[in-house]
Design a protein around this motif. Structure first.
Motif, PDB file in Angstrom:
ATOM      1  N   GLN A   1      11.236  -7.277  -4.497  1.00  0.00           N
ATOM      2  CA  GLN A   1      10.434  -8.514  -4.523  1.00  0.00           C
ATOM      3  C   GLN A   1      10.361  -9.121  -3.136  1.00  0.00           C
ATOM      4  O   GLN A   1       9.304  -9.565  -2.694  1.00  0.00           O
ATOM      5  N   ARG A   2      11.504  -9.143  -2.451  1.00  0.00           N
ATOM      6  CA  ARG A   2      11.516  -9.696  -1.094  1.00  0.00           C
ATOM      7  C   ARG A   2      10.600  -8.865  -0.194  1.00  0.00           C
ATOM      8  O   ARG A   2       9.803  -9.389   0.573  1.00  0.00           O
ATOM      9  N   ALA A   3      10.689  -7.549  -0.353  1.00  0.00           N
ATOM     10  CA  ALA A   3       9.846  -6.666   0.466  1.00  0.00           C
ATOM     11  C   ALA A   3       8.372  -6.956   0.186  1.00  0.00           C
ATOM     12  O   ALA A   3       7.550  -7.005   1.112  1.00  0.00           O
ATOM     13  N   TYR A   4       8.050  -7.179  -1.072  1.00  0.00           N
ATOM     14  CA  TYR A   4       6.661  -7.442  -1.475  1.00  0.00           C
ATOM     15  C   TYR A   4       6.134  -8.703  -0.776  1.00  0.00           C
ATOM     16  O   TYR A   4       5.026  -8.731  -0.233  1.00  0.00           O
ATOM     17  N   THR A   5       6.969  -9.737  -0.739  1.00  0.00           N
ATOM     18  CA  THR A   5       6.568 -10.983  -0.063  1.00  0.00           C
ATOM     19  C   THR A   5       6.326 -10.733   1.421  1.00  0.00           C
ATOM     20  O   THR A   5       5.306 -11.121   1.978  1.00  0.00           O
ATOM     21  N   PHE A   6       7.295 -10.075   2.074  1.00  0.00           N
ATOM     22  CA  PHE A   6       7.190  -9.922   3.519  1.00  0.00           C
ATOM     23  C   PHE A   6       6.055  -8.994   3.911  1.00  0.00           C
ATOM     24  O   PHE A   6       5.384  -9.234   4.906  1.00  0.00           O
ATOM     25  N   LEU A   7       5.838  -7.965   3.108  1.00  0.00           N
ATOM     26  CA  LEU A   7       4.727  -7.057   3.420  1.00  0.00           C
ATOM     27  C   LEU A   7       3.411  -7.828   3.369  1.00  0.00           C
ATOM     28  O   LEU A   7       2.542  -7.657   4.221  1.00  0.00           O
TER      29      LEU A   7
ATOM     30  N   TYR B   1      -6.296 -18.274   2.665  1.00  0.00           N
ATOM     31  CA  TYR B   1      -5.401 -17.983   1.537  1.00  0.00           C
ATOM     32  C   TYR B   1      -4.505 -16.823   1.914  1.00  0.00           C
ATOM     33  O   TYR B   1      -4.981 -15.776   2.340  1.00  0.00           O
ATOM     34  N   LEU B   2      -3.225 -17.040   1.716  1.00  0.00           N
ATOM     35  CA  LEU B   2      -2.255 -15.997   2.034  1.00  0.00           C
ATOM     36  C   LEU B   2      -1.475 -15.686   0.769  1.00  0.00           C
ATOM     37  O   LEU B   2      -0.828 -16.564   0.197  1.00  0.00           O
ATOM     38  N   LYS B   3      -1.599 -14.441   0.310  1.00  0.00           N
ATOM     39  CA  LYS B   3      -0.900 -14.039  -0.911  1.00  0.00           C
ATOM     40  C   LYS B   3       0.578 -13.851  -0.570  1.00  0.00           C
ATOM     41  O   LYS B   3       0.915 -13.042   0.287  1.00  0.00           O
ATOM     42  N   LEU B   4       1.445 -14.626  -1.211  1.00  0.00           N
ATOM     43  CA  LEU B   4       2.884 -14.497  -0.957  1.00  0.00           C
ATOM     44  C   LEU B   4       3.631 -14.316  -2.273  1.00  0.00           C
ATOM     45  O   LEU B   4       4.318 -15.224  -2.747  1.00  0.00           O
ATOM     46  N   PRO B   5       3.482 -13.157  -2.895  1.00  0.00           N
ATOM     47  CA  PRO B   5       4.108 -12.966  -4.200  1.00  0.00           C
ATOM     48  C   PRO B   5       5.618 -13.093  -4.073  1.00  0.00           C
ATOM     49  O   PRO B   5       6.198 -12.720  -3.054  1.00  0.00           O
TER      50      PRO B   5
ATOM     51  N   VAL C   1       1.103   0.479   0.879  1.00  0.00           N
ATOM     52  CA  VAL C   1       2.559   0.595   0.813  1.00  0.00           C
ATOM     53  C   VAL C   1       2.928   0.655  -0.664  1.00  0.00           C
ATOM     54  O   VAL C   1       2.345  -0.061  -1.481  1.00  0.00           O
ATOM     55  N   ARG C   2       3.866   1.515  -1.021  1.00  0.00           N
ATOM     56  CA  ARG C   2       4.351   1.592  -2.403  1.00  0.00           C
ATOM     57  C   ARG C   2       5.845   1.307  -2.430  1.00  0.00           C
ATOM     58  O   ARG C   2       6.584   1.829  -1.592  1.00  0.00           O
ATOM     59  N   LEU C   3       6.227   0.462  -3.361  1.00  0.00           N
ATOM     60  CA  LEU C   3       7.636   0.080  -3.457  1.00  0.00           C
ATOM     61  C   LEU C   3       8.341   0.967  -4.466  1.00  0.00           C
ATOM     62  O   LEU C   3       7.881   1.083  -5.612  1.00  0.00           O
TER      63      LEU C   3
END
Ligand SMILES: Nc1ncnc2c1ncn2[C@@H]1O[C@H](COP(=O)(O)OP(=O)(O)OP(=O)(O)O)[C@@H](O)[C@H]1O
Ligand SMILES: [Mg+2]
Length: 395
Positions: A225-231, A330-334, A210-212
């Motif tokens: 940023q929100r999209a990045y977290t949810f993705l 581990y869950l990446k949640l930027p 996915v590209r933002l």
């Protein structure tokens, strides 16, 4: 086949950048298809070529399609929808409201994504570029497999064999009972299998990225940023960001000086927020981005010598490591905020709430029977420890 999805806030340039990427991929020799899943299609306008819902050849390696959302919806959800509407009618809900209830937000786009699965299986293209609807709809669309699984397991959880036996009796005794027929069950199972297959493809970092798309402005970057977290929460890999409409340095007009300053500030902010993602830049052109020539120029200016079809980042949002007798997940949640987070395990599902979003993730088999010990959020990663001897799992 590589799958690249572009998403971002409304109007940031998703359609132009999807088309520009597709033109560049085709030029590099990839058999490329660009598809729009946004029901408000604008791919034709951007490419300045009528496209429509059938796949259309644009140039030797380039194909485009504006997926007919309503058609895909009828095809995939028609039988099930009729059953739900009849069921709700019997419960006293009137026609139009029942129709609305039988469709969930994000569903239309999800069904158009099933087209991608079809192209993936047919292997006639090397690259598929997807021009998605604005962020909110994309998140709903990508979260849909989870929602569907929940819905199907609860709404259609009854054993088909038992239903067959009790159906005639039940329908005689109770006036307003309506039980699914074999056809409905078949549609549900078939759809469920297709969606599961699609989800597997879309969460494989070697296949799908996915590209933002954003503009260097405060509100747009916040939404990305929100999209990045949810993705990340839903298990999708974001491999790059494209900052669009960046004012070129050659613009010296004092009217834009303040804007240039603002953009510089937010480009710096974006570098920190999206680290370690590559941030490509697309300048604000002095023309409307319409037609293949301009799109080609745009694609060149964004990617230059780089191949847009490559995977720019492979890091999976989830990893599991053995830890003594237990496991650390581990869950990446930027960009997530610890205070907005809520998490629990129910059965074999890990349920995570961040703000208004909720994800239900099926736990891998080796974690299901282990108790949840602790969860720590540190350095943009949520570490969840499973382990111990007890069979009891704290709710
Ligand atoms: N780099 C650019 N330079 C000049 N104009 C641009 C640039 N990028 C996009 N535009 C213009 O901005 C407008 C919006 O672009 P586009 O339709 O690609 O955005 P979008 O994110 O797909 O919008 P929507 O959310 O409505 O789907 C279009 O008129 C397009 O021509
Ligand atoms: Mg668009």
């Amino acid at each position: 086949m590589r799958i690249i999805l572009y998403t971002g806030k409304g109007g940031v340039g998703k359609t132009c950048i999807s088309a520009a990427t597709a033109v560049k991929c085709a030029k590099l020799g990839y058999r490329t298809v660009v598809l729009s899943t946004d029901s408000a299609h604008s791919l034709s306008d951007s490419m300045d070529i009528p496209i429509g819902d059938e796949i259309k050849r644009i140039s030797p390696n380039l194909y485009a399609q504006e997926v007919n959302v309503q058609h895909e919806m009828r095809l995939n959800w028609g039988d099930i929808k009729s059953f739900i509407v009849d069921f709700l009618n019997k419960q006293g809900m009137t026609g139009l409201i029942a129709e609305e209830f039988a469709i969930f937000p994000g569903m239309e786009e999800l069904f158009s994504l099933l087209k991608i699965k079809q192209y993936y299986e047919e292997a006639q293209f090397d690259v598929a570029i997807i021009d998605c609807a604005p962020t909110g709809s994309t998140m709903r669309m990508l979260n849909m497999p989870d929602i569907m699984r929940w819905y199907m397991e609860r709404f259609f959880h009854l054993e088909r064999r038992i239903i067959k036996l009790v159906k005639p009796v039940m329908e005689k005794i109770y006036d307003n009972v309506l039980l699914p027929t074999d056809e409905v069950y078949f549609s549900v199972e078939e759809l469920y299998a297709r969606i599961r297959g699609l989800h597997k493809i879309l969460t494989d970092p070697d296949i799908c990225s996915v590209r933002l798309v954003c503009n260097p402005e405060k509100m747009v970057i916040k939404e990305s940023q929100r999209a990045y977290t949810f993705l990340s929460l839903f298990g999708f890999t974001v491999d790059a960001v494209v900052a669009n409409k960046v004012l070129p340095e050659s613009v010296k007009d004092p009217y834009f000086a303040k804007w240039q300053e603002i953009q510089q500030k937010y480009m710096e902010y974006a570098r920190q927020a999206f680290h370690p993602l590559t941030i490509f830049q697309a300048q604000l052109f002095d023309d409307e981005m319409v037609g293949l020539n301009l799109l080609e120029k745009m694609g060149e200016s964004i990617f230059q010598e780089q191949d847009p079809a490559q995977v720019f980042l492979r890091e999976k949002p989830f990893t599991i490591e053995k830890n003594g007798s237990g496991y650390d997940l581990y869950l990446k949640l930027p960009c997530a905020n610890k205070d907005d987070m809520n998490m629990w395990v129910k059965g074999d599902e890990l349920i995570l709430e961040i703000g208004n979003f909720k994800s239900n993730t099926l736990l891998p088999g080796n974690l299901v029977n282990l108790p949840l010990k602790e969860a720590v959020f540190q350095g943009q990663k949520l570490k969840i420890t499973f382990g111990g001897d007890s069979d009891e799992r704290p709710e």
